[in-house]
Design an enzyme around this catalytic site. Structure first.
Site, PDB file in Angstrom:
ATOM      1  NE  ARG A  14      -3.956   0.480   1.844  1.00  0.00           N
ATOM      2  CZ  ARG A  14      -5.188   0.506   2.381  1.00  0.00           C
ATOM      3  NH1 ARG A  14      -5.432   1.246   3.449  1.00  0.00           N
ATOM      4  NH2 ARG A  14      -6.168  -0.193   1.850  1.00  0.00           N
ATOM      5  CD  GLN A  32     -12.987  -2.165  -1.009  1.00  0.00           C
ATOM      6  OE1 GLN A  32     -12.202  -1.987  -0.108  1.00  0.00           O
ATOM      7  NE2 GLN A  32     -14.156  -2.728  -0.823  1.00  0.00           N
ATOM      8  NE  ARG A  71     -10.623  -5.740   0.329  1.00  0.00           N
ATOM      9  CZ  ARG A  71      -9.880  -4.698   0.711  1.00  0.00           C
ATOM     10  NH1 ARG A  71     -10.443  -3.663   1.301  1.00  0.00           N
ATOM     11  NH2 ARG A  71      -8.578  -4.648   0.470  1.00  0.00           N
ATOM     12  CB  CYS A 121     -14.538   0.659  -0.238  1.00  0.00           C
ATOM     13  SG  CYS A 121     -14.081   2.388  -0.258  1.00  0.00           S
ATOM     14  CG  ASP A 162     -13.873   5.713  -1.301  1.00  0.00           C
ATOM     15  OD1 ASP A 162     -13.817   5.584  -0.054  1.00  0.00           O
ATOM     16  OD2 ASP A 162     -12.858   5.767  -2.017  1.00  0.00           O
ATOM     17  CG  HIS A 216      -8.421  -0.263  -2.983  1.00  0.00           C
ATOM     18  ND1 HIS A 216      -7.582  -1.279  -2.595  1.00  0.00           N
ATOM     19  CD2 HIS A 216      -9.144   0.062  -1.872  1.00  0.00           C
ATOM     20  CE1 HIS A 216      -7.805  -1.562  -1.317  1.00  0.00           C
ATOM     21  NE2 HIS A 216      -8.745  -0.765  -0.859  1.00  0.00           N
TER      22      HIS A 216
HETATM   23  N1   CP Z   1     -11.408  -0.507   2.231  1.00  0.00           N
HETATM   24  C1   CP Z   1     -10.138  -0.559   2.650  1.00  0.00           C
HETATM   25  O1   CP Z   1      -9.196  -0.784   1.881  1.00  0.00           O
HETATM   26  O2   CP Z   1      -9.994  -0.352   3.985  1.00  0.00           O
HETATM   27  P1   CP Z   1      -8.657  -0.116   4.765  1.00  0.00           P
HETATM   28  O3   CP Z   1      -8.124   1.241   4.355  1.00  0.00           O
HETATM   29  O4   CP Z   1      -9.048  -0.162   6.214  1.00  0.00           O
HETATM   30  O5   CP Z   1      -7.675  -1.192   4.403  1.00  0.00           O
HETATM   31  N1  NVA Z   2     -10.316   6.361  -1.558  1.00  0.00           N
HETATM   32  C1  NVA Z   2      -9.952   5.913  -0.240  1.00  0.00           C
HETATM   33  C2  NVA Z   2     -10.120   4.442  -0.127  1.00  0.00           C
HETATM   34  C3  NVA Z   2      -9.839   3.867   1.223  1.00  0.00           C
HETATM   35  C4  NVA Z   2      -9.984   2.384   1.268  1.00  0.00           C
HETATM   36  C5  NVA Z   2      -8.523   6.315   0.054  1.00  0.00           C
HETATM   37  O1  NVA Z   2      -7.662   6.196  -0.828  1.00  0.00           O
HETATM   38  O2  NVA Z   2      -8.262   6.777   1.156  1.00  0.00           O
END
Ligand code: CP
Ligand code: NVA
Length: 306
Positions: free
Chosen positions: A101, A131, A291, A263, A224, A128
């Protein structure tokens, strides 16, 4: 040849459907996954916070017989400027896979290029894929084969999740209406990928700046956060997004049996009202649970030699 999962298009439509359909069988106990990670260690390298992605992957890796090690970027020499190429080459000598990440998508692509192990995108500024793969499973679990007929509306910021939904609709042949403010639309590269894939799969991808048009008669409304990790909270952006809030008024245009997805994490009062969130909480937390199931099947797919 190693298989990375940096964007959804790293799976072809047949493979993507295979993962989704198998996830259902595994979740329902009809099939069991092998301990494909037995004796293997997988590194999770995260530069941003995470609840769902980190925990679901760590649990999934352990359930597949493997060992997960969590590496925060600030604890690695990366934080002192070590080259991405050298980090990727070093870690490839110790671990069997990397789940990353990171803010910069191009950084992740570079990491994957230099790593000799499978690399999985756990979220970047652009996409992502874990997701949306899991979300398509959640919809398949609910709608079965009908999932290709339903209307799915994504309403809100044209961010990483939105980009990935465009590709997901193309890859799986779904009908997706995306409503974002004009200045906060999705990335044109991901939009094009979604359109191109739709030509093969029979999917439909529409973009609008009118949230009511997207939500009208929708079976599913997805949203989101308006301020993603790494973004600054700007008043003008929040103002532009106000008409895109998923509230009862907006949902009155959808089907009576509409489902709402998020999400997570949610910022209640911004992209979704607390009332709407609570009305659909059970579905939203099933979405979060899934997930784990979808990622285990994905890991099995990526790590099974073929
Ligand atoms: N939806 C998602 O990726 O959640 P987190 O940021 O908690 O991993
Ligand atoms: N769009 C959000 C998704 C989190 C899972 C972010 O990038 O923070």
């Amino acid at each position: 040849m190693k298989r990375d999962f940096i964007d959804l298009w790293n799976l072809d439509p047949e493979e993507a459907w295979y993962v989704v359909k198998r996830t259902k069988k595994v979740k329902e106990g009809e099939e069991e996954l092998d301990k494909v990670l037995q004796g293997k260690t997988v590194a999770l390298i995260f530069t941003k916070p995470s609840t769902r992605t980190r925990v679901s992957f760590e649990v999934g890796i352990s359930e597949l017989g493997g060992n997960a090690i969590f590496l925060q970027e600030s604890h690695l020499q990366l934080s002192r400027g070590e080259d991405v190429r050298d980090t990727a080459r070093t870690l490839s000598r110790y671990v069997s896979g990397a789940i990353v990440r990171n803010h910069s998508h191009t950084w992740l692509e570079e990491f994957a290029k230099w790593a000799s192990i499978p690399v999985i995108n756990a979220l970047t500024d652009k996409s992502h894929p874990c997701q949306v793969l899991s979300d398509v499973f959640t919809l398949y679990e609910r709608f079965g084969e009908e999932v290709k007929e339903i209307k799915i509306a994504y309403v809100g910021d044209g961010n990483n999740v939105c980009n990935t939904w465009l590709v997901g609709a193309g890859l799986f042949g779904l009908n997706l209406f995306v409503a974002t403010p004009e200045d906060y639309g999705p990335d044109s590269y991901y939009l094009q990928a979604g359109l191109d894939l739709s030509n093969f799969t029979g999917g439909n991808v529409y973009l609008t700046t009118n949230p009511v048009e997207a939500v009208r008669d929708a079976h599913v409304v997805y949203t989101d956060v308006w301020v993603s990790m790494g973004d600054n909270e700007r008043e003008e952006k929040l103002e532009a997004l106000k008409p895109f809030q998923v509230n009862e008024q907006l949902l009155s245009h959808a089907r009576d049996d509409v489902l709402v997805m998020h999400c997570l994490p949610a910022k209640k009062g911004q992209e979704i009202t607390e009332d709407v969130f609570e009305r659909f909480a059970d579905f939203i937390f099933t979405q979060a649970e899934n997930r784990l199931h979808a990622q285990k099947t994905l890991l099995d797919f990526l790590f099974t030699p073929r």
